[in-house]
Design a protein around this motif. Structure first.
Motif, PDB file in Angstrom:
ATOM      1  N   ALA A   1       0.818  -1.219   0.000  1.00  0.00           N
ATOM      2  CA  ALA A   1       0.000   0.000   0.000  1.00  0.00           C
ATOM      3  C   ALA A   1       0.846   1.261   0.000  1.00  0.00           C
ATOM      4  N   ALA A   2       2.156   1.130  -0.243  1.00  0.00           N
ATOM      5  CA  ALA A   2       3.019   2.313  -0.245  1.00  0.00           C
ATOM      6  C   ALA A   2       2.856   3.091  -1.548  1.00  0.00           C
ATOM      7  N   CYS A   3       3.175   4.368  -1.525  1.00  0.00           N
ATOM      8  CA  CYS A   3       2.992   5.231  -2.698  1.00  0.00           C
ATOM      9  C   CYS A   3       4.145   5.119  -3.702  1.00  0.00           C
ATOM     10  N   TYR A   4       5.388   5.159  -3.205  1.00  0.00           N
ATOM     11  CA  TYR A   4       6.534   5.209  -4.127  1.00  0.00           C
ATOM     12  C   TYR A   4       6.589   4.068  -5.153  1.00  0.00           C
ATOM     13  N   PRO A   5       6.215   2.816  -4.779  1.00  0.00           N
ATOM     14  CA  PRO A   5       6.247   1.776  -5.812  1.00  0.00           C
ATOM     15  C   PRO A   5       5.398   2.145  -7.030  1.00  0.00           C
ATOM     16  N   ALA A   6       4.259   2.835  -6.821  1.00  0.00           N
ATOM     17  CA  ALA A   6       3.418   3.230  -7.955  1.00  0.00           C
ATOM     18  C   ALA A   6       4.155   4.231  -8.842  1.00  0.00           C
ATOM     19  N   ALA A   7       4.878   5.169  -8.244  1.00  0.00           N
ATOM     20  CA  ALA A   7       5.622   6.155  -9.037  1.00  0.00           C
ATOM     21  C   ALA A   7       6.756   5.489  -9.803  1.00  0.00           C
ATOM     22  N   ALA A   8       7.469   4.583  -9.143  1.00  0.00           N
ATOM     23  CA  ALA A   8       8.617   3.939  -9.790  1.00  0.00           C
ATOM     24  C   ALA A   8       8.162   3.062 -10.949  1.00  0.00           C
ATOM     25  N   LEU A   9       7.112   2.259 -10.711  1.00  0.00           N
ATOM     26  CA  LEU A   9       6.619   1.382 -11.774  1.00  0.00           C
ATOM     27  C   LEU A   9       5.922   2.201 -12.858  1.00  0.00           C
ATOM     28  N   GLY A  10       5.156   3.210 -12.440  1.00  0.00           N
ATOM     29  CA  GLY A  10       4.413   4.035 -13.396  1.00  0.00           C
ATOM     30  C   GLY A  10       5.320   4.906 -14.248  1.00  0.00           C
ATOM     31  N   SER A  11       6.531   5.172 -13.772  1.00  0.00           N
ATOM     32  CA  SER A  11       7.470   5.992 -14.545  1.00  0.00           C
ATOM     33  C   SER A  11       8.484   5.135 -15.287  1.00  0.00           C
ATOM     34  N   GLY A  12       8.426   3.821 -15.098  1.00  0.00           N
ATOM     35  CA  GLY A  12       9.475   2.979 -15.676  1.00  0.00           C
ATOM     36  C   GLY A  12      10.839   3.377 -15.158  1.00  0.00           C
ATOM     37  N   ALA A  13      10.907   3.618 -13.844  1.00  0.00           N
ATOM     38  CA  ALA A  13      12.150   4.105 -13.236  1.00  0.00           C
ATOM     39  C   ALA A  13      13.220   3.013 -13.224  1.00  0.00           C
ATOM     40  N   THR A  14      14.437   3.437 -12.990  1.00  0.00           N
ATOM     41  CA  THR A  14      15.538   2.490 -12.809  1.00  0.00           C
ATOM     42  C   THR A  14      15.969   2.530 -11.352  1.00  0.00           C
ATOM     43  N   ILE A  15      15.996   1.352 -10.729  1.00  0.00           N
ATOM     44  CA  ILE A  15      16.431   1.262  -9.340  1.00  0.00           C
ATOM     45  C   ILE A  15      17.926   0.955  -9.365  1.00  0.00           C
ATOM     46  N   VAL A  16      18.719   1.885  -8.855  1.00  0.00           N
ATOM     47  CA  VAL A  16      20.170   1.703  -8.863  1.00  0.00           C
ATOM     48  C   VAL A  16      20.590   1.200  -7.490  1.00  0.00           C
ATOM     49  N   THR A  17      21.381   0.138  -7.462  1.00  0.00           N
ATOM     50  CA  THR A  17      21.878  -0.381  -6.188  1.00  0.00           C
ATOM     51  C   THR A  17      23.398  -0.298  -6.166  1.00  0.00           C
ATOM     52  N   ASN A  18      23.981  -0.737  -5.055  1.00  0.00           N
ATOM     53  CA  ASN A  18      25.437  -0.754  -4.968  1.00  0.00           C
ATOM     54  C   ASN A  18      26.040  -1.711  -5.995  1.00  0.00           C
ATOM     55  N   ALA A  19      25.222  -2.645  -6.530  1.00  0.00           N
ATOM     56  CA  ALA A  19      25.769  -3.679  -7.406  1.00  0.00           C
ATOM     57  C   ALA A  19      25.330  -3.566  -8.854  1.00  0.00           C
ATOM     58  N   ARG A  20      24.152  -2.976  -9.124  1.00  0.00           N
ATOM     59  CA  ARG A  20      23.598  -3.038 -10.490  1.00  0.00           C
ATOM     60  C   ARG A  20      22.456  -2.044 -10.663  1.00  0.00           C
ATOM     61  N   GLU A  21      21.900  -2.042 -11.885  1.00  0.00           N
ATOM     62  CA  GLU A  21      20.719  -1.229 -12.169  1.00  0.00           C
ATOM     63  C   GLU A  21      19.570  -2.177 -12.492  1.00  0.00           C
ATOM     64  N   ILE A  22      18.410  -1.936 -11.900  1.00  0.00           N
ATOM     65  CA  ILE A  22      17.272  -2.842 -12.086  1.00  0.00           C
ATOM     66  C   ILE A  22      16.101  -2.022 -12.629  1.00  0.00           C
ATOM     67  N   ALA A  23      15.504  -2.474 -13.742  1.00  0.00           N
ATOM     68  CA  ALA A  23      14.315  -1.805 -14.275  1.00  0.00           C
ATOM     69  C   ALA A  23      13.152  -2.042 -13.319  1.00  0.00           C
ATOM     70  N   ALA A  24      12.312  -1.023 -13.149  1.00  0.00           N
ATOM     71  CA  ALA A  24      11.181  -1.154 -12.223  1.00  0.00           C
ATOM     72  C   ALA A  24      10.326  -2.366 -12.581  1.00  0.00           C
ATOM     73  N   ASP A  25      10.190  -2.662 -13.887  1.00  0.00           N
ATOM     74  CA  ASP A  25       9.372  -3.808 -14.305  1.00  0.00           C
ATOM     75  C   ASP A  25       9.918  -5.138 -13.768  1.00  0.00           C
ATOM     76  N   ASP A  26      11.212  -5.190 -13.496  1.00  0.00           N
ATOM     77  CA  ASP A  26      11.806  -6.424 -12.961  1.00  0.00           C
ATOM     78  C   ASP A  26      11.969  -6.379 -11.441  1.00  0.00           C
ATOM     79  N   TYR A  27      11.850  -5.161 -10.883  1.00  0.00           N
ATOM     80  CA  TYR A  27      12.205  -4.965  -9.470  1.00  0.00           C
ATOM     81  C   TYR A  27      11.120  -5.450  -8.509  1.00  0.00           C
ATOM     82  N   PHE A  28       9.852  -5.114  -8.819  1.00  0.00           N
ATOM     83  CA  PHE A  28       8.764  -5.428  -7.878  1.00  0.00           C
ATOM     84  C   PHE A  28       8.291  -6.859  -8.122  1.00  0.00           C
ATOM     85  N   GLN A  29       8.400  -7.704  -7.095  1.00  0.00           N
ATOM     86  CA  GLN A  29       8.129  -9.134  -7.303  1.00  0.00           C
ATOM     87  C   GLN A  29       7.065  -9.659  -6.351  1.00  0.00           C
TER      88      GLN A  29
END
Lengths: 263, 161
Positions: free
Chosen positions: A117-145
Motif C-alpha cells: 500500500a506504499a505510494c513510491y512503488p506506484a511512481a517507480a513502476l508508473g514511470s518505468g524508473a531504474t532502481i540503482v543499487t550498490n551492485a547493479r541497475e534494475i528496471a522497475a518492471d523487474d524490481y517489484f516481485q
C-alpha cells in the motif's frame, strides 16, 4: 525491540561491508522498520543506518533529463526539490504519511520494503524508473516481485532511483484515513512512446501495471478512453477497510481521476 | 552501549545508549525531559514530536543513536528561560487549544515547525500539517485557531465547525 548493534557508515562501500554480518539489516528513515522492530516481528543482529551517507542524499537531474534521487533522500526533500522537474512525483512524496514521517522516511527504504500500500512503488513502476543499487541497475518492471518482495539480494542497497520525466503525469490516492497509506493509489504517466498506469494498495501481489488501461490511454489520453474497462476483483486485497470488489472498483475510479488531473 | 552526544535545547547532552534506545527514551529517561510524551508508540499520534536539526520528527520512531551530533529541540526549549510562554504556547492558552494537555507538546512542536516553513499558513494548511498529531479532547478547532493566531492572522473569521 530485541537488542541489536547500531552502525552508521559514511559511505556506500562501508555500508555494504557492514551489511555482510549475519542478520545485519539496512535502516533507512526507520518509519516502517522501527515500528516492525517494536512489534518484535524482526530480529536483526545489527542495524546499518544509511542516513549518514552523503552520496545517497538529494535530488538532481541527469544529462538525459531523468530526475535522480539518492536512496536515503527523505520524502520531504523529494517533495521540495523535485517539484520543478517532476511535479507529479513531488506531489506524491508530499502526501506520504504526515510531515514528521516525511522528514525521516526515505525513498530507498520505501522501495526496499515494497509495502503493497506504499505510494513510491506506484511512481517507480508508473514511470518505468531504474532502481540503482550498490551492485547493479534494475528496471522497475523487474524490481517489484510481489507483496514485500523485490529483486534486491541480501545486503543490497538502493542507492539511487532514476525517473524518466513524462509529458504528463498524476498520482491519485484514495487514502486509508488512519494510516494514510493508499487503500488504492494510481499513478498515470504519459510518455512519447506510450502511457503507463501503475496501481498500488489494491492487489495481493503488490504494485502492478494495468495494461488494458495503458493500451486505451496510449491511443486516447482521456478519462473517456477508460469507459467499460475494469480490473477483476480476484486477487485484490480484502480487509476491514474494504473488500476486493470495492478496491477493484476504486482502481477504475482513481485511474480516471489521475488522467483528469494529469490534464 | 554506545555513547551519544547531542545538543538539546541549546545545551550539550550525552549518555550511554543501547542500539535500540529510542530518542524519546533518551530524552525522557536519561535527560529527564518528560515534556515529550509517548502516546501511541506507533508513530501515529504525534505526542512525541521534537525537532532534530530543525525538522519535526516523531521521537518514538527514531533511534537515539541516529541523533548523535544533532541539534534537538523539545517542548522544554520553547518557553523563555524565565518560564514565559512563547507566542505559540501563549496562543494555545488564549484560544483554549488544549484540554487534558497530553497531545499539546507535540502539537506545539508541529506548529512551530509549520510556522518556520510557512509563516502565514491558511486554515487548510494548518489542518493538513497536523495530520500526524492526534488530539482526543478538543476536536482540533481551537488548536487550529491558536496556530492561526500565533502566525499573526485574524482568527475572528474561523467559524466553529
Amino acid at each position: 525491540m530485541y537488542a541489536f548493534d547500531f552502525e552508521k557508515p559514511g559511505s556506500i562501500a562501508d555500508a555494504v561491508a557492514a551489511l555482510k554480518d549475519e542478520d545485519a539489516q539496512a535502516l533507512g528513515g526507520g518509519q516502517t522498520l522501527i515500528p516492525t522492530l517494536k512489534q518484535r516481528l524482526a530480529m536483526p543482529s545489527k542495524l546499518v543506518s544509511l542516513t549518514g551517507i552523503s552520496e545517497m542524499q538529494g535530488v538532481c537531474k541527469a544529462d538525459d533529463g531523468a530526475v535522480c534521487i539518492g536512496g536515503a533522500t527523505p520524502h520531504a526533500v523529494v517533495a521540495a526539490e523535485a517539484a520543478g522537474d517532476y511535479p507529479a512525483l513531488a506531489e506524491l512524496a508530499a502526501h506520504i504519511g504526515d510531515p514528521a514521517v516525511r522528514n525521516r522516511g526515505t525513498i530507498g527504504g520505501s522501495l526496499a520494503n515494497n509495502d503493497p500500500a506504499a505510494c513510491y512503488p506506484a511512481a517507480a513502476l508508473g514511470s518505468g524508473a531504474t532502481i540503482v543499487t550498490n551492485a547493479r541497475e534494475i528496471a522497475a518492471d523487474d524490481y517489484f516481485q510481489g507483496m514485500f518482495t523485490t529483486a534486491l539480494d541480501e545486503g543490497e542497497i538502493v542507492t539511487e532511483v532514476r525517473f524518466p520525466v513524462p509529458e504528463k503525469a498524476a498520482y491519485m490516492k484514495f487514502e486509508q484515513p488512519a494510516s494514510r497509506f493508499a487503500l488504492v493509489g494510481v499513478f498515470v504517466a504519459k510518455y512519447a512512446d506510450g502511457v503507463r498506469v501503475a496501481v498500488t494498495g489494491a492487489s495481493e501481489s503488490g504494485v502492478f501495471r494495468w495494461s488494458e488501461a495503458e493500451a486505451a490511454l496510449s491511443s486516447n489520453f482521456s478519462a473517456g478512453a477508460l469507459d467499460g474497462l475494469s480490473v477483476p476483483a480476484d486477487g485484490m486485497i480484502s480487509d476491514l477497510h474494504g473488500s476486493g470488489a470495492y478496491r477493484a472498483h476504486l482502481v477504475a475510479v482513481m485511474t480516471r481521476r489521475a488522467v483528469d488531473a494529469a490534464g | 552501549m554506545t555513547k551519544v552526544t547531542m545538543t538539546v535545547n541549546g545545551k550539550a547532552a550525552s549518555g550511554d545508549v543501547e542500539g535500540r534506545t529510542l530518542l524519546v527514551q533518551f530524552l525522557r529517561e536519561n535527560l529527564r525531559l518528560t515534556g515529550t510524551h509517548v502516546g501511541c508508540d506507533t508513530s501515529q499520534c504525534g505526542a512525541c514530536v521534537v525537532h532534530v536539526n530543525g525538522k519535526a520528527v516523531k521521537a518514538c520512531t527514531m533511534l537515539a543513536a541516529e541523533a548523535d551530533g544533532a541539534e534537538v529541540v523539545t517542548i522544554e526549549g520553547m518557553a523563555g528561560a524565565d518560564g514565559s510562554l512563547n507566542t505559540i504556547q501563549q496562543a494555545f492558552q488564549d484560544h483554549h487549544g488544549l484540554q487534558c494537555g497530553f497531545c499539546t507538546p507535540g502539537m506545539v512542536m508541529s506548529a512551530a515547525a509549520l510556522l518556520s516553513e510557512n509563516p502565514k499558513p491558511t486554515e487548510t494548511e494548518v489542518r493538513e500539517y497536523l495530520e500526524g498529531n492526534i488530539c482526543r479532547c478538543t476536536g482540533y478547532h481551537n488548536i487550529v485557531k491558536a496556530i492561526m493566531a500565533a502566525s499573526g492572522q485574524d482568527v475572528g473569521v474561523i467559524a466553529a465547525e
